[in-house]
Write an enzyme that holds these catalytic residues in place. Structure first.
Site, PDB file in Angstrom:
ATOM      1  CD  GLU A  26      24.966  14.624  38.769  1.00 56.34           C
ATOM      2  OE1 GLU A  26      24.628  15.447  39.622  1.00 56.34           O
ATOM      3  OE2 GLU A  26      24.878  13.398  38.944  1.00 56.34           O
ATOM      4  CG  HIS A  76      15.526  32.766  25.647  1.00 59.96           C
ATOM      5  ND1 HIS A  76      16.273  33.886  25.986  1.00 59.96           N
ATOM      6  CD2 HIS A  76      15.229  32.911  24.330  1.00 59.96           C
ATOM      7  CE1 HIS A  76      16.390  34.670  24.924  1.00 59.96           C
ATOM      8  NE2 HIS A  76      15.777  34.099  23.905  1.00 59.96           N
ATOM      9  CE  LYS A  94      18.606  11.226  44.035  1.00 55.43           C
ATOM     10  NZ  LYS A  94      18.270  12.410  43.269  1.00 55.43           N
TER      11      LYS A  94
END
Ligand code: ARG
Length: 466
Positions: A291, A157, A284
């Protein structure tokens, strides 16, 4: 377009838009090599069976070889010459040797020809995919071996569950890819049968020898039904389904790499060469590669749906709809291959933050099951032990402590069976190494799994190289 090879029964030239709409040359030209190899085999068979003369057969075979070299050197403009790759090559053949070239298409149709091309193409693709899956697996096993002993929190979970070895986590993906490889093998087996000779749909009246052609082209067998051969595309669907499952596995790993590189997890860092920056935020460093792996999975699923929908309720035998099978398959092939290639390169570029992983492995009461198991070993029924440890966890939450930080006296107040030996029992390495059930995370089991993987990979590598 030049004069069509099927122009005979037509009075009017084809409408320009129809020509464009029906053409497939801009994507099926990628099959040129298979188309020519298939034609060479077919032509030799026609000669062997005396359906055409040996001289004609030799001339055609030789010229087809020349055309292959011309195409390879970029000397033939395939893009607009004809409707599809079959016509383009046949047209070129006739241009070069005149009427004799027209004998090549005896006892076949484009309907069985395209199936032959696709089956030959797919055989190669499957072997290349298998080699790439192996590359990814090698990279995974390497990571597992290099990081043997690193403990991390295992999740259910997405909550801390029990400590596991990072190597065990990595080897889980190894197993997934192993089944993907098995599926590819199964798909190869069903792909590797010769459809040529089925002709338009009913077979041919000429005394052809399909087994000769099959042997020549290294097929394991010949189709059993000509109508099935020209109408079904299940081998393509099966490949795409296999690819979809494979990409699903990739997407799960990609997702974890993305999560693990967040500040919140901080389990890993991917090297600069495999990350990209932001055009606005100077700080960043983004995990764009995983991705996009996650994102490109969607396209492979989409292609599978396209193929299933394309063939749904399609009456036998060949229908032109089937021309639409190629682009989804080619797109899946390109996507899967580039993804696997990059994944194999990405994995060695990951640095694992052992300290953080081990720190986190303790947090969230991951030792609770073992504390309950401790009581079970002292004769307390598991259900009761579970309840007692639940109360201890509740107590710890109030105190802001982890399970291995509470005093023996406190433990004893929950149950008298607790003793000093509880602390070594819930020590992190002991907790992991006790899980010796088959496929468990104990070091001994994980080492076995890695050794088995090494042997298995060697065997597969030898096969794929042979
Ligand atoms: N380009 C066609 C395809 O991909 C080849 C077969 C064409 N057959 C036909 N009768 N038009 O399916």
């Amino acid at each position: 377009m030049t004069e069509k090879l099927w122009q005979g029964r037509f009075e009017q030239p084809t409408n320009k838009q129809v020509e464009e709409y029906t053409a497939s040359i801009h994507f099926d030209s990628r099959l040129y090599r298979y188309d020519i190899e298939g034609s060479i085999a077919h032509c030799r068979m026609l000669g062997e069976c005396n359906i055409i003369s040996h001289e004609d057969a030799s001339l055609i075979v030789e010229t087809l070889g020349q055309i292959l070299r011309e195409i390879e050197r970029g000397q033939v403009d395939l893009s607009s010459s004809q409707e599809d790759i079959h016509m383009a090559i046949e047209q070129r053949l006739i241009q070069k040797i005149g009427e004799v070239g027209g004998k090549l298409h005896t006892a076949r149709s484009r309907n069985d020809q395209i199936c032959l091309d696709m089956r030959m193409y797919l055989r190669d693709v499957i072997l290349q995919c298998r080699a790439l899956v192996l590359e990814v697996q090698k990279a995974l096993v390497h990571v597992a071996e290099q990081n043997m002993g690193v403990i991390m929190p295992g999740f259910t979970h997405l909550q801390h569950a029990q400590p596991v070895l990072l190597s065990h986590h990595m080897m889980a993906y190894y197993e997934m890819f192993l089944r993907d490889d098995e599926r590819l093998q199964g798909c190869y087996k069903r792909t590797n049968v010769l459809p040529l000779g089925s002709a338009a749909l009913a077979g041919t009246t000429f005394p052809i020898d399909m087994e000769y052609t099959a042997r020549y082209l290294k097929f394991d067998g010949v189709v059993s039904n000509s109508m099935d051969a020209v109408s079904d595309r299940d081998y393509l669907i099966e490949f795409n389904a296999t690819a979809a499952i494979l990409m699903m596995h990739v997407s799960r790993m990609a997702e974890e790499l993305i999560l693990w590189s967040t500040k919140e997890f901080a389990f890993i860092e991917i090297s600069d060469a495999f990350c990209t920056g932001s055009s606005i935020m100077p700080q960043k460093k983004n995990p764009d590669v995983p991705e996009l792996m996650r994102g490109k999975t969607a396209r492979v699923y989409g292609n599978l749906m396209a193929l299933l929908t394309l063939t749904k309720a399609l009456p036998l035998a060949y229908n032109r709809d089937l021309q639409e099978d190629k682009e989804p398959v080619f797109d899946t092939v390109d996507t899967v291959m580039s993804t696997l290639r990059l994944l194999a390169r990405l994995l060695p570029e990951i640095r694992f933050h052992r300290g953080q992983m081990e720190e986190m492995a303790k947090e969230g009461f991951t030792l609770a099951t073992d504390l309950a198991d401790y009581l079970v070993r002292k004769g307390i029924p598991f259900r009761k032990a579970h309840h007692i440890v639940g109360q201890i966890v509740h107590h710890c939450i109030g105190e802001g402590k982890e399970l291995d930080q509470i005093h023996l006296e406190v433990l004893k107040s929950f149950h008298k069976a607790f003793d000093a030996d509880v602390f070594p029992f819930i020590q992190m390495n002991a907790v992991v190494d006790r899980r010796t059930s088959l496929g468990g995370t104990a070091s001994s089991r994980v080492k076995e799994a890695m050794a088995k993987a090494r042997a298995d990979m060697e065997r597969r590598e030898a096969y794929l190289k042979s």
